[in-house]
Design a protein around this motif. Structure first.
Motif, PDB file in Angstrom:
ATOM      1  N   TRP A 252     -14.680   1.001   5.475  1.00  0.00           N
ATOM      2  CA  TRP A 252     -13.671   0.319   4.857  1.00  0.00           C
ATOM      3  C   TRP A 252     -13.037   0.550   3.691  1.00  0.00           C
ATOM      4  CZ3 TRP A 252     -16.806  -5.201   4.565  1.00  0.00           C
ATOM      5  CH2 TRP A 252     -17.172  -5.816   5.828  1.00  0.00           C
ATOM      6  N   LEU A 253     -13.525   1.758   3.064  1.00  0.00           N
ATOM      7  CA  LEU A 253     -12.965   2.412   1.981  1.00  0.00           C
ATOM      8  C   LEU A 253     -11.853   3.322   2.242  1.00  0.00           C
ATOM      9  CD1 LEU A 253     -16.465   3.090   0.249  1.00  0.00           C
ATOM     10  CD2 LEU A 253     -14.861   1.147  -0.215  1.00  0.00           C
ATOM     11  N   VAL A 254     -10.983   3.181   1.252  1.00  0.00           N
ATOM     12  CA  VAL A 254      -9.813   4.036   1.154  1.00  0.00           C
ATOM     13  C   VAL A 254      -9.698   4.537  -0.331  1.00  0.00           C
ATOM     14  CG1 VAL A 254      -7.479   4.372   1.856  1.00  0.00           C
ATOM     15  CG2 VAL A 254      -8.646   2.927   3.261  1.00  0.00           C
ATOM     16  N   TRP A 255      -9.984   5.820  -0.390  1.00  0.00           N
ATOM     17  CA  TRP A 255      -9.947   6.286  -2.034  1.00  0.00           C
ATOM     18  C   TRP A 255      -8.307   6.576  -2.193  1.00  0.00           C
ATOM     19  CZ3 TRP A 255     -13.775   6.344  -4.816  1.00  0.00           C
ATOM     20  CH2 TRP A 255     -15.106   6.013  -4.319  1.00  0.00           C
ATOM     21  N   MET A 256      -8.194   6.107  -3.621  1.00  0.00           N
ATOM     22  CA  MET A 256      -6.961   5.987  -4.166  1.00  0.00           C
ATOM     23  C   MET A 256      -6.788   6.677  -5.508  1.00  0.00           C
ATOM     24  SD  MET A 256      -4.787   4.676  -1.743  1.00  0.00           S
ATOM     25  CE  MET A 256      -3.161   4.128  -2.747  1.00  0.00           C
ATOM     26  N   PRO A 257      -5.751   7.185  -6.091  1.00  0.00           N
ATOM     27  CA  PRO A 257      -5.667   7.749  -7.332  1.00  0.00           C
ATOM     28  C   PRO A 257      -5.292   6.913  -8.448  1.00  0.00           C
ATOM     29  CG  PRO A 257      -3.617   7.750  -6.270  1.00  0.00           C
ATOM     30  CD  PRO A 257      -4.325   7.424  -5.202  1.00  0.00           C
ATOM     31  N   GLY A 258      -5.292   5.409  -8.087  1.00  0.00           N
ATOM     32  CA  GLY A 258      -5.181   4.419  -9.174  1.00  0.00           C
ATOM     33  C   GLY A 258      -4.900   3.011  -8.439  1.00  0.00           C
ATOM     34  N   VAL A 259      -5.181   1.892  -9.109  1.00  0.00           N
ATOM     35  CA  VAL A 259      -4.891   0.672  -8.596  1.00  0.00           C
ATOM     36  C   VAL A 259      -3.615   0.429  -8.836  1.00  0.00           C
ATOM     37  CG1 VAL A 259      -7.057  -0.359  -9.111  1.00  0.00           C
ATOM     38  CG2 VAL A 259      -5.131  -0.624 -10.687  1.00  0.00           C
ATOM     39  N   VAL A 260      -2.664   0.858  -9.968  1.00  0.00           N
ATOM     40  CA  VAL A 260      -1.308   0.632  -9.703  1.00  0.00           C
ATOM     41  C   VAL A 260      -0.327   1.250  -8.923  1.00  0.00           C
ATOM     42  CG1 VAL A 260       1.063   1.271 -11.048  1.00  0.00           C
ATOM     43  CG2 VAL A 260      -1.329   0.478 -12.443  1.00  0.00           C
ATOM     44  N   PRO A 261      -0.759   2.633  -8.173  1.00  0.00           N
ATOM     45  CA  PRO A 261       0.041   3.070  -7.022  1.00  0.00           C
ATOM     46  C   PRO A 261      -0.642   2.163  -5.695  1.00  0.00           C
ATOM     47  CG  PRO A 261      -1.502   4.532  -7.706  1.00  0.00           C
ATOM     48  CD  PRO A 261      -1.528   3.635  -8.998  1.00  0.00           C
ATOM     49  N   SER A 262      -1.621   1.563  -5.899  1.00  0.00           N
ATOM     50  CA  SER A 262      -2.317   0.994  -4.712  1.00  0.00           C
ATOM     51  C   SER A 262      -1.450  -0.298  -4.528  1.00  0.00           C
ATOM     52  CB  SER A 262      -3.779   0.573  -4.955  1.00  0.00           C
ATOM     53  OG  SER A 262      -4.615   1.771  -5.162  1.00  0.00           O
TER      54      SER A 262
ATOM     55  N   MET B 123       2.072  -4.889 -12.970  1.00  0.00           N
ATOM     56  CA  MET B 123       2.072  -5.739 -11.761  1.00  0.00           C
ATOM     57  C   MET B 123       3.355  -6.572 -11.477  1.00  0.00           C
ATOM     58  SD  MET B 123      -1.090  -8.171 -10.364  1.00  0.00           S
ATOM     59  CE  MET B 123      -2.118  -6.960  -9.729  1.00  0.00           C
ATOM     60  N   LEU B 124       3.836  -6.741 -12.738  1.00  0.00           N
ATOM     61  CA  LEU B 124       5.102  -7.630 -12.603  1.00  0.00           C
ATOM     62  C   LEU B 124       6.202  -6.940 -12.147  1.00  0.00           C
ATOM     63  CD1 LEU B 124       4.825  -9.574 -16.296  1.00  0.00           C
ATOM     64  CD2 LEU B 124       4.227 -10.445 -14.048  1.00  0.00           C
ATOM     65  N   ASP B 125       6.294  -5.552 -12.362  1.00  0.00           N
ATOM     66  CA  ASP B 125       7.122  -4.578 -12.143  1.00  0.00           C
ATOM     67  C   ASP B 125       7.258  -4.166 -10.607  1.00  0.00           C
ATOM     68  OD1 ASP B 125       8.163  -4.676 -14.836  1.00  0.00           O
ATOM     69  OD2 ASP B 125       7.234  -2.790 -15.195  1.00  0.00           O
ATOM     70  N   ALA B 126       5.947  -4.437  -9.961  1.00  0.00           N
ATOM     71  CA  ALA B 126       5.772  -3.632  -8.524  1.00  0.00           C
ATOM     72  C   ALA B 126       6.896  -4.355  -7.469  1.00  0.00           C
ATOM     73  CB  ALA B 126       4.361  -4.084  -8.268  1.00  0.00           C
ATOM     74  N   PRO B 127       7.076  -5.814  -7.601  1.00  0.00           N
ATOM     75  CA  PRO B 127       7.823  -6.123  -6.393  1.00  0.00           C
ATOM     76  C   PRO B 127       9.347  -5.650  -6.575  1.00  0.00           C
ATOM     77  CG  PRO B 127       6.519  -7.964  -7.314  1.00  0.00           C
ATOM     78  CD  PRO B 127       6.421  -6.760  -8.305  1.00  0.00           C
TER      79      PRO B 127
ATOM     80  N   MET C  43       0.213   5.719   3.556  1.00  0.00           N
ATOM     81  CA  MET C  43      -0.112   6.703   2.454  1.00  0.00           C
ATOM     82  C   MET C  43      -0.181   8.190   2.545  1.00  0.00           C
ATOM     83  SD  MET C  43      -4.342   6.078   1.523  1.00  0.00           S
ATOM     84  CE  MET C  43      -4.202   7.675   0.366  1.00  0.00           C
ATOM     85  N   SER C  44      -0.074   8.517   3.890  1.00  0.00           N
ATOM     86  CA  SER C  44      -0.171   9.953   4.311  1.00  0.00           C
ATOM     87  C   SER C  44       0.698  10.868   3.928  1.00  0.00           C
ATOM     88  CB  SER C  44      -0.369  10.016   5.840  1.00  0.00           C
ATOM     89  OG  SER C  44      -0.499  11.312   6.183  1.00  0.00           O
ATOM     90  N   ASP C  45       0.525  11.874   3.198  1.00  0.00           N
ATOM     91  CA  ASP C  45       1.537  12.801   2.565  1.00  0.00           C
ATOM     92  C   ASP C  45       2.370  12.408   1.497  1.00  0.00           C
ATOM     93  OD1 ASP C  45       0.708  14.834   4.062  1.00  0.00           O
ATOM     94  OD2 ASP C  45       1.923  14.599   5.637  1.00  0.00           O
ATOM     95  N   LEU C  46       1.854  10.906   1.105  1.00  0.00           N
ATOM     96  CA  LEU C  46       2.697  10.115  -0.080  1.00  0.00           C
ATOM     97  C   LEU C  46       1.962   9.906  -1.341  1.00  0.00           C
ATOM     98  CD1 LEU C  46       5.257   8.468  -1.024  1.00  0.00           C
ATOM     99  CD2 LEU C  46       4.400   6.650   0.058  1.00  0.00           C
ATOM    100  N   ILE C  47       0.511   9.529  -0.981  1.00  0.00           N
ATOM    101  CA  ILE C  47      -0.361   9.182  -1.869  1.00  0.00           C
ATOM    102  C   ILE C  47      -1.508  10.074  -1.740  1.00  0.00           C
ATOM    103  CG2 ILE C  47      -1.866   7.434  -2.893  1.00  0.00           C
ATOM    104  CD1 ILE C  47       1.058   6.331  -3.268  1.00  0.00           C
ATOM    105  N   PRO C  48      -1.828  10.792  -2.895  1.00  0.00           N
ATOM    106  CA  PRO C  48      -2.782  11.903  -2.868  1.00  0.00           C
ATOM    107  C   PRO C  48      -4.150  11.176  -2.963  1.00  0.00           C
ATOM    108  CG  PRO C  48      -1.885  11.597  -5.180  1.00  0.00           C
ATOM    109  CD  PRO C  48      -0.849  10.994  -4.238  1.00  0.00           C
ATOM    110  N   TYR C  49      -5.182  11.886  -2.682  1.00  0.00           N
ATOM    111  CA  TYR C  49      -6.806  11.646  -2.800  1.00  0.00           C
ATOM    112  C   TYR C  49      -6.678  11.679  -4.300  1.00  0.00           C
ATOM    113  CZ  TYR C  49      -8.370  11.781   1.972  1.00  0.00           C
ATOM    114  OH  TYR C  49      -8.601  11.492   3.405  1.00  0.00           O
TER     115      TYR C  49
END
Length: 374
Positions: free
Chosen positions: A81-91, A115-119, A253-259
């Motif tokens: 179930w785990l997907v590793w990300m560089p941070g919760v903000v990009p997530s 979080m307010l800016d994300a949408p 996230m492939s090729d968009l979000i790095p490990y």
């Protein structure tokens, strides 16, 4: 053990941004406390190897998260179930991009600025869900929430639990009610739980996706970064039980979000596998800071702080409508997070994740300012 660490010459944003103004920095949410020795030792050993090439998540890293979730929350998760990300903000920005469908995204207010800016950044419309102090409890209007969830263009709710900036923790019964509404209206939930290991008084945290009603429609975001003070290493993880959601997430996230940085992953594994005792001691220290700050602020007119179970952040409201607190703190030589960026312009957020000496210093500066302005 938890003394204030001098961060000169470390390029620390917290201290450098307002250095020229000689303001005590109590704004951005990182701590002035040393990370656990076990993490420093593990990083030192890894850095001693002179090759810093690509590293993907490894088995013992995943197992450390699985074991932590079981021990801390009684939540049995599968490492798949785990997907590793560089941070919760990009997530959560990825969640809005992927699941928002350029429609309406519900976000609690006040909330921390990213979080307010994300949408808006992802081409969606933010739908504010005000959280207000009622009956000795931070809560939202359930009728309003049900109404907004039922809107045909609403496909996503970004939840912050524990709440930043308030520090409140949603009860299991509240999450169950939320899960029923999300099921009823076919809305996905992205739950940012980065502060869930910073609960200071024994209040139980319930991961959103641990509930049956939410498991197949929830992305849970967690990290060791805030709790173990390794945020600069850029590492977090998403827990996505539903295979179809997870596959969509991984494809997007492939090729968009790095490990994450490999040192961030090493720090995370060490934190969860070796630092439980340090963690408990940290909670005791932060509770001492919080309680001292709460007791001290009672004597200052024009403000109210309602200490909450979680985070090392104090949300302080003005009791005089239209009279913002940020200027008062700045005049006292303290730089808070200004409430206007959180959607509440009269309030401030104060970071008490530091040595006790700086909490005492901040209170004394407020007292000096009050005496000078009588």
């Amino acid at each position: 053990m938890f003394e204030t660490i001098n961060r000169d010459h470390t390029h620390a944003i917290k201290w450098e941004r307002y250095r020229a103004k000689n303001l005590l920095p109590m704004w951005v949410a990182d701590m002035d406390l040393a990370a656990p020795e076990a993490i420093t030792r593990a990083l030192t050993e890894r850095v001693a190897h002179p090759v810093y090439g690509y590293s993907h998540p490894w088995t013992s890293l995943n197992e450390s998260v699985v074991n932590w979730c079981q021990q801390r929350y009684g939540w049995s998760i599968d490492s798949q179930w785990l997907v590793w990300m560089p941070g919760v903000v990009p997530s959560f920005n990825l969640a809005v991009d992927l699941f928002g469908r350029h429609g309406r995204v519900i976000v609690q207010t006040p909330n921390y600025p990213p979080m307010l800016d994300a949408p808006g950044k992802q081409g969606c419309e933010i739908v504010p869900l005000p959280v207000t102090w009622q009956d000795d409890h931070w809560q939202w209007d359930w009728q309003l929430l049900a109404q907004e969830l039922s809107h045909p263009d609403c496909h996503l709710f970004i939840l912050c639990n524990p709440m930043n900036p308030q520090g409140a923790v949603l009860e299991r019964s509240e999450l169950e009610k939320l899960g029923e509404l999300c099921q009823q209206h076919d809305v996905l939930l992205c739950s940012d739980e980065i502060h869930c290991d910073l609960i200071l008084d024994g209040t139980k945290h319930t991961p959103s996706a641990s509930l049956d009603s939410l498991a197949d429609r929830c992305v849970t975001l967690m990290a060791a970064s805030k709790t173990f003070n390794v945020a600069g290493l850029g590492c977090s993880f998403a827990i996505i039980p539903d295979a179809k959601l997870r596959q969509r997430w991984q494809r997007r996230m492939s090729d968009l979000i790095p490990y994450p940085n490999f040192l961030g992953m090493k720090a995370t594994e060490t934190a969860f596998a070796e630092c439980a005792d340090w963690h408990q001691a940290l909670l005791t220290h932060l509770k001492t800071n919080r309680d001292y700050l709460a007791d001290s602020l009672q004597s200052f007119p024009g403000m109210v702080y309602r200490p909450q179970p979680a985070t090392f952040l104090a949300w302080i409201d003005s009791t005089v409508p239209g009279q913002p607190l940020d200027q008062l703190f700045i005049e006292a030589g303290i730089m808070p997070s200004e409430g206007k960026y959180f959607g509440s312009p009269d309030s401030v957020r104060l970071n008490f994740g530091t040595g006790f000496d700086l909490i005492q210093q901040a209170v004394e500066q407020l007292r000096t300012h009050a005496r000078q302005n009588r």
